[in-house]
Each structure stands twice: as C-alpha cells, then as structure tokens.
Design an enzyme around this catalytic site. Structure first.
Site, short mmCIF file in Angstrom:
data_model
loop_
_atom_site.label_atom_id
_atom_site.label_comp_id
_atom_site.label_asym_id
_atom_site.label_seq_id
_atom_site.Cartn_x
_atom_site.Cartn_y
_atom_site.Cartn_z
N ASP A 214 7.61 14.80 26.18
CA ASP A 214 6.45 13.96 25.92
C ASP A 214 5.24 14.58 26.62
OD1 ASP A 214 5.66 10.80 25.28
OD2 ASP A 214 4.64 11.63 27.03
N ILE A 215 4.11 14.66 25.91
CA ILE A 215 2.89 15.18 26.53
C ILE A 215 2.35 14.14 27.51
CG2 ILE A 215 0.53 16.01 26.13
CD1 ILE A 215 1.42 16.77 23.29
N GLU A 257 3.45 11.80 20.42
CA GLU A 257 3.40 13.01 21.24
C GLU A 257 4.77 13.41 21.77
OE1 GLU A 257 2.08 9.58 24.04
OE2 GLU A 257 2.09 10.07 21.90
#
Length: 335
Positions: A214-215, A257
């Site tokens: 996950d960003i 994301e």
C-alpha cells in the site's frame, strides 16, 4: 475417397475440433483455439506452414506461438512481412522471399528451413481495425506460388473466425487489466490463480507466497498535488513492481493504492526479502512529473500460502500484516 473428399474431410475434422474447443466449459485460454484456426487456414490454402500473429498495439509488438514449431516468436510491429502488411493494411505475397527487403531470414538460418513463398493477410475486427495477421508459408502443389486473389478467397473463412476469436480474446484481456497502470486487476488475479497458481498448491513440494502493499499516505498525495499527479504515482509504483517481478510470478493492482505480488516456489522469507528490496527501490526513486517531484514510500504485508485456507483467507492474513506495518510507522515489511 478422392483427393477432393479427403480435403473436405480434413477441413471438417478441424472445424469439429474448433467447435468442441469453443464449446468447452470453463475454457478461457484462446491459444488452443488459435492453433486450430491456424491449422484450418493452412489446409484451406494448401500451405506447408501457417501462423497467426496477434498485434499488441500498446507494446508495439507482434507475437505468435504457431509459426515454425520453435515456440513463441515476438517481433516489433514495424518489422518483417507481417509488420509491413499491418502497417500498410494490405495483403502481401512474395514468391521470392530472400530477395524481399522485409523478409526476416533469421528463423530459417536457425532451423534450416527454406522459405519459398509467403502470403500475409491482415485480419480486422468488426470495426475494420487491423488486430492481427495470417501468414501462410510455402504453397504445396502446382508451381508452389501463392496467388493473392485465389488464396485470400480461400483463407477468408478462417480469417473471419480468427478475427472474431481475437476480438473476444482482447475483450477478455481488457476486462482483466487495470486501464491506468496496465497491471492485471483483481479479476485478472483470480483468473490467473485458477489457471496457474492453484496448480502449484497441488504439489506438496512447492511453495507459494505473496505480499500485499500500500502506498503510504496516498490520500495526502491526491490532496496536495491533485489526482492527475496521484495517477502518475500509481503508474510509477506499478512500473517498479512490474520491473521487479519474475516471469513466473505476477503483480496486480488490487484496488486503489494497493498492489499484490504473488511468487511461485518462494517461501515467506524470500518473499519478504523481495518486498523489502522493492520497498527500498520505491523509497529511493521519487515520482517525477512535469509539475512535481513526489517522494513516497510503501508498506508491505507478507504471507506464505496455507493450503488449508481459501485464497481470500490467505490474502486476509497478508492484509492484517500490512495493517500492522502501517500502524507501526509505515515504510516497512511485516512477515
């Protein structure tokens, strides 16, 4: 049975195989279908060899798996007789290929095969857009030369069917692909799992691992720089993941994301090491757009597949570890 009856019988045999392939329950892989269609085209025009080429316009490449028995062949779409036929949108016939500037003789040099005559026929979809090409090699019988008008008329049946099949294949591929990042999406993940990764789990000696990533603070990227820049960050991350993914593995945009990489014949420690390697690459490589330079990091949750759990159950375990990575400071790998 005379030669005409034998000819029709062979066409009917191939057609029957086509029908069975197209009617087979759960068949989503078009490769066998294209092989049957290639055989049909070869029989219709009386050629020694035939190949069906798919045009991947995104990557500007042409590829076939049924050209000469040498496995998959991939070439740039601006090269070869197939590339020339598609660029010009016209049938190409050459009965003296070695003196044709567009003919690539490299395969012949490797295999010892002698090409005497070639016909290439572009194939279009229902919108009239060229999406592939038929290539038949070495006319059998007579003077050994292809005739554009007569042989294209014979090949047109297989070409029409092949065009429809390829269009179906493209639609299926697009439904499994994320339009922004060009990675496979969640639907693509489950399709690949059913066709490829589930077979790994059937062998007790093999391992399968994955990480979900996950960003970090991606919402603030959108809020600060705008959604267009956020999209560029997503594409930047997807590119790094794809570049660091082995051919046997797979990387997917899970949603938003979040991304998943699944690794074959890999235990949890090796998967975690790969995740940390990618984490460092992402941290060290900012996303540079026309307007901004965006520094970003990612968090990772890693698990090795438990064969007693469902796909969703295994992903849930990795997701819990991702949550711990986020809660404990981000930019880290939890395994």
């Amino acid at each position: 049975m005379n030669s005409s009856d034998q000819y029709l019988s062979y066409i009917f045999d191939v057609s029957e195989q086509l029908y069975k392939q197209m009617s087979a329950e759960g068949k989503t892989d078009h490769s066998a279908l294209f092989n049957h269609l290639t055989t049909l085209g070869r029989v219709l025009v009386g050629a020694d060899r035939a190949s069906f080429w798919k045009w991947d316009k995104d990557s500007h490449m042409l590829w076939t798996t049924a050209a000469t028995g040498t496995g998959t062949i991939t070439i740039p779409d601006t090269t070869g007789l197939v590339g020339k036929a598609l660029q010009d949108g016209e049938v190409i016939v050459t009965n003296d290929p070695y003196n044709n500037p567009y003919f690539n003789a490299e395969v012949d040099k490797k295999t010892g095969y002698v090409t005497k005559s070639i016909l290439v026929m572009p194939i279009a979809n229902i919108n009239g857009e060229f999406i592939g090409a038929y290539q038949v090699i070495n006319k059998l019988g007579g003077d050994g030369k292809f005739n554009a008008e007569e042989d294209c008329r014979k090949l047109s049946l297989a070409a029409v069917i092949c065009g429809l099949a390829l269009e179906s294949d493209v639609f299926l591929e697009e439904s499994h692909t994320d339009k922004l990042t060009k990675l496979k999406n969640r639907m693509g993940f489950f399709n690949d799992f059913a066709r490829k990764y589930s077979k790994v789990l059937e062998d007790p000696s093999r391992k399968l691992s994955l990480f979900i990533s996950d960003i970090d603070k991606f919402k603030s990227v959108n809020d600060t720089y705008g959604h267009n820049t956020g999209d560029e960050v997503l594409k930047h991350v997807a590119g790094i993941l794809q570049q660091n993914c082995r051919y046997s593995d797979g990387v997917y945009r899970w949603g938003g994301e979040e991304f998943i990489m699944i690794m074959v014949d890999t235990d949890m420690a090796a998967c975690a090491a790969k995740a940390d390697e990618i984490r460092k690459i992402i941290e060290a490589n900012d996303c540079v757009t026309e307007e901004y330079t965006v520094h970003h990091t990612m968090s990772f949750g890693v698990t090795q597949f438990d064969k007693n759990l469902s796909i969703e159950g295994n992903i849930s375990i990795a997701d819990e570890k991702l949550y711990k990575a986020k809660e404990s400071g981000r930019n880290r790998v939890i395994s």
